[in-house]
Design a protein around this motif. Structure first.
Motif, mmCIF file in Angstrom:
data_model
loop_
_atom_site.group_PDB
_atom_site.id
_atom_site.type_symbol
_atom_site.label_atom_id
_atom_site.label_comp_id
_atom_site.label_asym_id
_atom_site.label_seq_id
_atom_site.Cartn_x
_atom_site.Cartn_y
_atom_site.Cartn_z
ATOM 1 N N ARG A 110 0.818 -1.214 0.000
ATOM 2 C CA ARG A 110 0.000 0.000 0.000
ATOM 3 C C ARG A 110 0.860 1.276 0.000
ATOM 4 N NH1 ARG A 110 -0.346 -1.833 5.449
ATOM 5 N NH2 ARG A 110 0.236 -0.194 6.953
ATOM 6 N N LYS A 111 2.166 1.104 -0.036
ATOM 7 C CA LYS A 111 3.034 2.262 0.034
ATOM 8 C C LYS A 111 3.997 2.387 -1.155
ATOM 9 C CE LYS A 111 3.187 2.344 5.129
ATOM 10 N NZ LYS A 111 2.777 3.717 5.430
ATOM 11 N N CYS A 112 4.427 1.278 -1.732
ATOM 12 C CA CYS A 112 5.582 1.279 -2.638
ATOM 13 C C CYS A 112 5.211 1.184 -4.112
ATOM 14 C CB CYS A 112 6.516 0.114 -2.318
ATOM 15 S SG CYS A 112 7.309 0.252 -0.725
ATOM 16 N N PHE A 113 6.016 1.822 -4.926
ATOM 17 C CA PHE A 113 5.961 1.616 -6.359
ATOM 18 C C PHE A 113 7.331 1.898 -6.951
ATOM 19 C CE2 PHE A 113 4.795 6.032 -5.702
ATOM 20 C CZ PHE A 113 5.449 6.721 -6.719
ATOM 21 N N PHE A 114 7.540 1.430 -8.158
ATOM 22 C CA PHE A 114 8.778 1.740 -8.866
ATOM 23 C C PHE A 114 8.477 1.983 -10.329
ATOM 24 C CE2 PHE A 114 8.686 -2.945 -9.105
ATOM 25 C CZ PHE A 114 8.956 -3.174 -10.447
ATOM 26 N N THR A 115 9.424 2.626 -10.993
ATOM 27 C CA THR A 115 9.307 2.941 -12.417
ATOM 28 C C THR A 115 10.446 2.282 -13.166
ATOM 29 O OG1 THR A 115 8.307 5.092 -11.880
ATOM 30 C CG2 THR A 115 9.210 4.816 -14.108
ATOM 31 N N THR A 116 10.126 1.655 -14.282
ATOM 32 C CA THR A 116 11.157 1.004 -15.088
ATOM 33 C C THR A 116 10.960 1.330 -16.564
ATOM 34 O OG1 THR A 116 12.077 -1.127 -15.775
ATOM 35 C CG2 THR A 116 9.755 -1.110 -15.179
ATOM 36 N N ASN A 117 12.084 1.377 -17.289
ATOM 37 C CA ASN A 117 11.997 1.552 -18.742
ATOM 38 C C ASN A 117 11.860 0.214 -19.463
ATOM 39 O OD1 ASN A 117 14.667 0.466 -18.901
ATOM 40 N ND2 ASN A 117 15.549 2.522 -18.715
ATOM 41 N N LEU A 118 11.984 -0.883 -18.721
ATOM 42 C CA LEU A 118 11.768 -2.241 -19.223
ATOM 43 C C LEU A 118 12.718 -2.608 -20.369
ATOM 44 C CD1 LEU A 118 9.590 -4.086 -17.948
ATOM 45 C CD2 LEU A 118 8.287 -3.852 -20.058
ATOM 46 N N VAL A 119 13.917 -2.053 -20.351
ATOM 47 C CA VAL A 119 14.860 -2.281 -21.450
ATOM 48 C C VAL A 119 15.881 -3.357 -21.115
ATOM 49 C CG1 VAL A 119 16.723 -1.193 -22.779
ATOM 50 C CG2 VAL A 119 14.566 -0.003 -22.456
ATOM 51 N N ARG A 120 16.185 -3.547 -19.857
ATOM 52 C CA ARG A 120 17.147 -4.579 -19.495
ATOM 53 C C ARG A 120 16.670 -5.944 -20.014
ATOM 54 N NH1 ARG A 120 19.467 -6.838 -13.927
ATOM 55 N NH2 ARG A 120 19.302 -9.038 -14.450
ATOM 56 N N PRO A 121 17.572 -6.779 -20.545
ATOM 57 C CA PRO A 121 17.167 -8.135 -20.954
ATOM 58 C C PRO A 121 16.583 -8.889 -19.758
ATOM 59 C CG PRO A 121 19.344 -7.635 -21.807
ATOM 60 C CD PRO A 121 18.990 -6.517 -20.871
ATOM 61 N N MET A 122 15.395 -9.439 -19.943
ATOM 62 C CA MET A 122 14.704 -10.138 -18.856
ATOM 63 C C MET A 122 14.191 -11.483 -19.347
ATOM 64 S SD MET A 122 12.431 -6.999 -17.262
ATOM 65 C CE MET A 122 13.197 -5.428 -16.815
ATOM 66 N N ASP A 123 14.069 -12.426 -18.408
ATOM 67 C CA ASP A 123 13.415 -13.685 -18.718
ATOM 68 C C ASP A 123 12.131 -13.764 -17.900
ATOM 69 O OD1 ASP A 123 14.226 -14.297 -16.117
ATOM 70 O OD2 ASP A 123 15.910 -15.530 -16.772
ATOM 71 N N GLU A 124 11.385 -14.857 -18.054
ATOM 72 C CA GLU A 124 10.101 -14.973 -17.372
ATOM 73 C C GLU A 124 10.255 -14.966 -15.855
ATOM 74 O OE1 GLU A 124 7.360 -17.899 -18.572
ATOM 75 O OE2 GLU A 124 7.512 -17.441 -20.716
ATOM 76 N N GLU A 125 11.318 -15.572 -15.358
ATOM 77 C CA GLU A 125 11.530 -15.598 -13.915
ATOM 78 C C GLU A 125 11.737 -14.194 -13.364
ATOM 79 O OE1 GLU A 125 14.539 -17.583 -10.559
ATOM 80 O OE2 GLU A 125 14.896 -17.914 -12.704
ATOM 81 N N TYR A 126 12.525 -13.391 -14.075
ATOM 82 C CA TYR A 126 12.812 -12.026 -13.613
ATOM 83 C C TYR A 126 11.521 -11.200 -13.568
ATOM 84 C CZ TYR A 126 15.513 -7.734 -12.986
ATOM 85 O OH TYR A 126 16.049 -6.573 -12.488
ATOM 86 N N ILE A 127 10.734 -11.261 -14.651
ATOM 87 C CA ILE A 127 9.495 -10.489 -14.692
ATOM 88 C C ILE A 127 8.507 -10.985 -13.636
ATOM 89 C CG2 ILE A 127 7.458 -9.977 -16.101
ATOM 90 C CD1 ILE A 127 9.279 -9.803 -18.509
ATOM 91 N N THR A 128 8.430 -12.297 -13.455
ATOM 92 C CA THR A 128 7.546 -12.858 -12.436
ATOM 93 C C THR A 128 7.946 -12.389 -11.046
ATOM 94 O OG1 THR A 128 7.105 -14.826 -13.785
ATOM 95 C CG2 THR A 128 6.663 -14.988 -11.421
#
Length: 466
Positions: A110-128
């Protein structure tokens, strides 16, 4: 004696006046902005950040110390409140990012959020792992879905990573129920203006998002200021695009400036000297209040090297790692107490005030560990200057104090009192707890009239302090 005078006479009898106790309020930071690194994997042309510092990544142990501030932060409710895990830089390039997210407690939802440009190479585990963390909101930047344009705006040749991550995120979200909220953020530029409608439609059709924010670049003295200015559109083009966005019927937040707005800003008169040529203690008090009542006053910025910057010192201060919770509590108290210091009025000389009849309403009377806050309004005589106000507190044993107040218009009070021309003076002041010695106090408003004389208006109640 008229009816008003009879009523005031009754309330001025000390034994018959109602004693009001301030409502207890918790002290909280409105927002804490914490960057866990000081660099980015893009160099967006519109960005105001600098990247010449030595790269610093916050480690997971330090992160756990820093989030001890969480109980002292207001819940995220829009409008810039809450705990920003990233604000200026890209958090996913910190190699400890997922470990940091995994250490967030349940209250962080209820307090936190973050912002990302989503450019770093990611796999399904990282996004999950990202979407499974205890965060309430994830912001995602989206400037273009056209490779060449994306790479021009962001000065990053990794569009294929961005596009792959978007597609992967969409697939993962379709198979999950317990999700944070998502919001996309697009910088509106002349460069991508023809794509804005398509971007809004794409995000709404492919992702379960709460809103899409469309805004124009900040115009300030940065190296890229000229480029940002060149990306502002004409007023007519902005209005046309704004109407198109509204017609879509999607939840879109817009903060869009045009070239015309920039010209108005440049031509704005210099009001730094205020309404008067001479400096007086009312003007000095207004300067103090403007600082402590600024929208971002109760903000704290935490840097990746475990230093912080507040609105009092404006320079990095090392955060104690031995007892970070106490450090944050002390810092919060310091900010609140500094608000009370803005109201100090030690050199006021009260000279034969004249009693006036006026309706006074104090519609907020609250107390925290640092101060008692009074907020209200008064409908004084037309001859007084509602900007020149001193509030006097007189204790039941004679303890007397004078305070400045921040003054403002109160159109709600104008409407309530049926004042077609508007003549209600709104005020707020902050009274340091430790400065008061008696248990109950009367409250008087001391206004100056046009001739410099003081008119006194008395509140009908008493306030309990102890």
């Amino acid at each position: 004696m008229n009816i008003i005078s009879q009523i005031k006479s009754k309330f001025n009898k000390k034994e018959e006046r109602t004693v009001i106790e301030p409502q207890r309020e918790e002290m909280l930071f409105d927002a804490v902005n914490m960057d866990i690194n000081n660099t980015c994997n893009q160099r967006c042309r519109f960005c105001f950040s600098s990247f010449w510092d030595k790269p610093v990544n916050m480690d997971a142990d330090t992160f756990r110390k820093m989030i001890e501030v969480l109980p002292l932060v207001r819940d995220y409710a829009g409008g810039g409140y809450g705990f920003y895990i990233s604000c200026i830089y890209e958090p996913t390039i910190n190699p400890n990012f997922i470990e940091c997210l995994n250490s967030l407690p349940e209250m962080a939802k209820r307090k936190c959020f973050f912002t990302t440009n989503l450019v770093r190479p990611m796999d399904e585990e990282y996004i999950t792992d990202m979407i499974s963390a205890n965060v309430g909101l994830i912001n995602i930047s989206i400037e273009s879905l056209r490779p060449e344009r994306f790479e021009y705006i962001t000065q990053n040749k990794k569009f294929h990573h961005y596009h792959n991550n978007l597609n992967m995120l969409e697939r993962i979200l379709k198979n999950r129920d317990d999700l944070p909220q998502f919001r996309f953020i697009t910088m509106l530029l002349e460069e991508n203006s023809d794509e804005i409608i398509d971007l809004i439609k794409y995000c709404q059709e492919h992702f379960p998002i709460m809103s899409h924010e469309i805004r124009t670049p900040y115009i300030s003295v940065y190296d890229n200021m000229k480029w940002n200015e060149s990306q502002l559109m004409s007023k007519q083009k902005v209005e046309k695009l704004t109407n198109e966005i509204k017609s879509l019927g999607y939840p879109v937040d817009m903060d869009i400036k045009s070239v015309d707005d920039l010209e108005i800003l440049d031509d704005a008169p210099d009001e730094s000297c205020g309404e008067e040529n001479k400096t007086d203690f009312y003007a000095e008090a207004r300067k103090r209040f403007s600082k402590v009542e600024d929208y971002e006053y109760l903000f704290l910025r935490i840097n990746p090297d475990a230093t912080c910057i507040d609105k009092i010192h404006n320079e990095p201060i090392p955060i104690s790692r031995d007892d970070s919770r106490k450090f944050f509590e002390d810092k919060l108290f310091e900010l609140y107490l500094n608000k009370a210091k803005a109201s100090y009025c030690d050199d006021y000389a009260e000279i034969n005030p004249t009693d006036g009849d006026a309706f006074i309403l104090i519609d907020k009377l609250s107390r925290n560990d640092a101060y008692v806050e009074f907020t209200g309004w008064c409908c004084p005589d037309r001859k007084v200057d509602t900007d020149r106000l001193i509030i006097r507190l007189t204790g039941d044993n004679g303890d007397t104090h004078y305070y400045h107040a921040s003054t403002r218009k109160r159109p709600d009070a104008d409407e309530f009192k049926g004042k077609s021309e508007g003549w209600c003076g709104g005020f707020t002041t902050y009274i340091e707890n430790d400065s008061l010695k008696d248990s109950t106090y009367s409250v008087d408003l001391l206004y100056e009239d046009t001739s410099g004389k003081t008119i006194r208006y008395s509140w009908e109640n008493l306030v309990a302090i102890s």
